[in-house]
Design a protein around this motif. Sequence first.
Motif, PDB file in Angstrom:
ATOM      1  N   ARG A 103       0.824  -1.214   0.000  1.00  0.00           N
ATOM      2  CA  ARG A 103       0.000   0.000   0.000  1.00  0.00           C
ATOM      3  C   ARG A 103       0.856   1.260   0.000  1.00  0.00           C
ATOM      4  O   ARG A 103       0.604   2.210  -0.741  1.00  0.00           O
ATOM      5  CB  ARG A 103      -0.928  -0.024   1.223  1.00  0.00           C
ATOM      6  N   ARG A 149     -12.940   6.376   9.525  1.00  0.00           N
ATOM      7  CA  ARG A 149     -12.702   4.950   9.762  1.00  0.00           C
ATOM      8  C   ARG A 149     -12.364   4.714  11.239  1.00  0.00           C
ATOM      9  O   ARG A 149     -12.737   3.697  11.816  1.00  0.00           O
ATOM     10  CB  ARG A 149     -11.565   4.434   8.880  1.00  0.00           C
ATOM     11  N   GLU A 173      -3.868   3.465   6.500  1.00  0.00           N
ATOM     12  CA  GLU A 173      -5.005   2.925   5.736  1.00  0.00           C
ATOM     13  C   GLU A 173      -4.917   1.394   5.663  1.00  0.00           C
ATOM     14  O   GLU A 173      -5.924   0.702   5.849  1.00  0.00           O
ATOM     15  CB  GLU A 173      -5.009   3.501   4.316  1.00  0.00           C
ATOM     16  N   ASP A 196      -7.604  -1.317   7.221  1.00  0.00           N
ATOM     17  CA  ASP A 196      -8.279  -2.354   6.422  1.00  0.00           C
ATOM     18  C   ASP A 196      -8.493  -3.621   7.255  1.00  0.00           C
ATOM     19  O   ASP A 196      -9.501  -4.307   7.102  1.00  0.00           O
ATOM     20  CB  ASP A 196      -7.452  -2.713   5.177  1.00  0.00           C
ATOM     21  N   ASP A 255     -11.698  -3.660   9.202  1.00  0.00           N
ATOM     22  CA  ASP A 255     -12.997  -3.720   8.524  1.00  0.00           C
ATOM     23  C   ASP A 255     -13.729  -4.986   8.936  1.00  0.00           C
ATOM     24  O   ASP A 255     -13.190  -6.091   8.827  1.00  0.00           O
ATOM     25  CB  ASP A 255     -12.824  -3.700   6.996  1.00  0.00           C
TER      26      ASP A 255
END
Lengths: 397, 397
Positions: A35, A67, A275, A279, A282
Amino acid sequence: MTDFTKTRARFRLPDGVIYLDGNSLGPLPAAAAERVGRTLEEEWGRQLIRGWNSAGWMTQPRSVGDRIARLVGAPAGSVVVGDTLSIKVYQALAAALAFNPGRKVILSDSGNFPTDLYMAEGLIATLGQGHRLKVVEPEAVEGAIGDDVAVLMLTEVDYRTGRLHDMAALTARAHAAGALTVWDLAHSAGALPVDLLGSGADFAAGCTYKYLNGGPGAPAFIYVAPRHADTALPALSGWMGHEAPFAFDRSYRAGQGVERMRVGTPPVIALAALEAALDVWDGVDMAAVRRASIALCDLFITLVEAECPELELASPRDGACRGSQVSFRHPQGYAVMQALIDRGVIGDFRAPDVLRFGFAPLYIGADEVRAAVAVLRQVLDGRLWDRPDYHRKAAVT
Amino acid sequence: MTDFTKTRARFRLPDGVIYLDGNSLGPLPAAAAERVGRTLEEEWGRQLIRGWNSAGWMTQPRSVGDRIARLVGAPAGSVVVGDTLSIKVYQALAAALAFNPGRKVILSDSGNFPTDLYMAEGLIATLGQGHRLKVVEPEAVEGAIGDDVAVLMLTEVDYRTGRLHDMAALTARAHAAGALTVWDLAHSAGALPVDLLGSGADFAAGCTYKYLNGGPGAPAFIYVAPRHADTALPALSGWMGHEAPFAFDRSYRAGQGVERMRVGTPPVIALAALEAALDVWDGVDMAAVRRASIALCDLFITLVEAECPELELASPRDGACRGSQVSFRHPQGYAVMQALIDRGVIGDFRAPDVLRFGFAPLYIGADEVRAAVAVLRQVLDGRLWDRPDYHRKAAVT
């Protein structure tokens, strides 16, 4: 139902290591390198300056904030990411004090992380209005919330002992006494369910490199209760918090809502790693994380007390009163920890005698807890900690 | 002698792009992705928490600061890296004001970047001592340095026009009038020789994502003159600026020298990219960069004035009075820039009508200057900027 076998596969942990220090620095998410590489090569490398729009860099502090908001019981649009926790505590405290100009006491406790106290000292000196930082023992906080208190500033989970404050109760008590609250979530975000909105907290700040696994020095976040967001004073009034940064006005006008707490240019590369770390979160149910965390901590306490009676528990025994870490005392705590680390069990040490062990269910299970205690027993049995080089004090522990 | 063919090979620039916006965001150094990947996978991934010592993360703000110090005429040990430029300006200004408590005027100019003015406004409000921000035109600065001025706060190179202030002369003038100076080096560091020590500047701050090529949102730096370093007030007194951060004292004691200007946990991943960017600067002679920069800017001005007389020069004509950028005015400046960017010539636009072009000899040569002017001529000839979609205003330009 959160499947921790799956979350565990999303981290890269070195072979032979049992990592019980995610309360200090979370491990590398498997997807982070790719990423970040993409942000460097495809975004920065190819889009260059255009990345601010085309790659969404400019709005990332808010989108990443959303988030994190989900993980700390905050509504969308109430959290922004950037700077360090120290800076965000400064902004939160300055804004809270400005809402309560008639009072001069900032109440905190000795379980607060020192930088929060230091930033408060710096702010008090800068304000020059005779504010006073009053630091009491954690159990004395409730009784100390008098009508002289402007702001109650606490870290929810004590970094040394894991002792958990009751955020809702103390916030209610503070409000009843006419005070505002600033909560530091360094050891809460990703460690246990937090209900910022429900608890009525006025301001909060946290870091993302511990249980959220954002990487060393990952950016911090700040929460402003929606009822304050359009009137809070940013104090550190940088261009990214301006209502229209690219109008290049000569005078500051605070932006809408929590956006005003942004200061300078966003840390794009660090945000890419964060980020990737988010993830992993999630679909993770924080209540399931909490149940697993308490079970792991309870198991660790039970096994250590049964097998290593030389150690003295320094954390609350009741899981409901504890964060996601367990601390034990040993007179040779520093050297014992060095010996453990050399044998692949990584926790950390806090002066004068505290061994800290963090338990993050996303990548730690009961097998690791059992194996860690077995290594601890070996270290104690063989006095393996009694090597001279384990007794040199390192600069950073 | 600096060989710019070699420095050029150390950047990754997309095919078909002439990048004249390094004054806003420098391009990707070829080695950055590998360097950052190593920090993620080998340092964070394998060393985990131990990286703070074993990978040198904890001392990086100072070691990277020393590498920048060489480029801005500062002695080793006088620069630390971290936070954003806005934050570092706040610290520098707060410290400077504290040295001059009897005076209330902060003098700046309309060529200063807005965030410096905004941070000053925020500091003034926080101090609540009746300070006043006085903003004059750049050419009026010298005459405005009266005996009421506490601090002269300027950006050396104007972000819109490239106009260069005489740092040594204005600092001497300020000192003669009993004022201190805070210099913003955002468009100076890596763009031209800076002599912080020789000029007598009291404080300076700068960013590393423009001419130093540290990446989007790369950390800032702060300089404190050695004569002030052990007495300057940090204002943002975070734990990393404490004399002994890992003693976890309850009270702040400022660290030695410029270390006290550190605030929170260092941004390790961003620092890795910055390290790769600074590797390119090893052995580069800033005087050679300056000569090449002036030659490129002069060539651009000559060609544009000869071939595109519709544009009006908005930068000083004399290279000695200019940074490393050239600005021109055009009534349809925004749309012209969009048309240029679509054709691979990347500069940027600043309201109301300024086209900015930055020239960084490390990766731009005379061939690119000629090619850029040819594209500009095409855009103007064909009124290629006259497409409706070029006239929509983007959020970020």
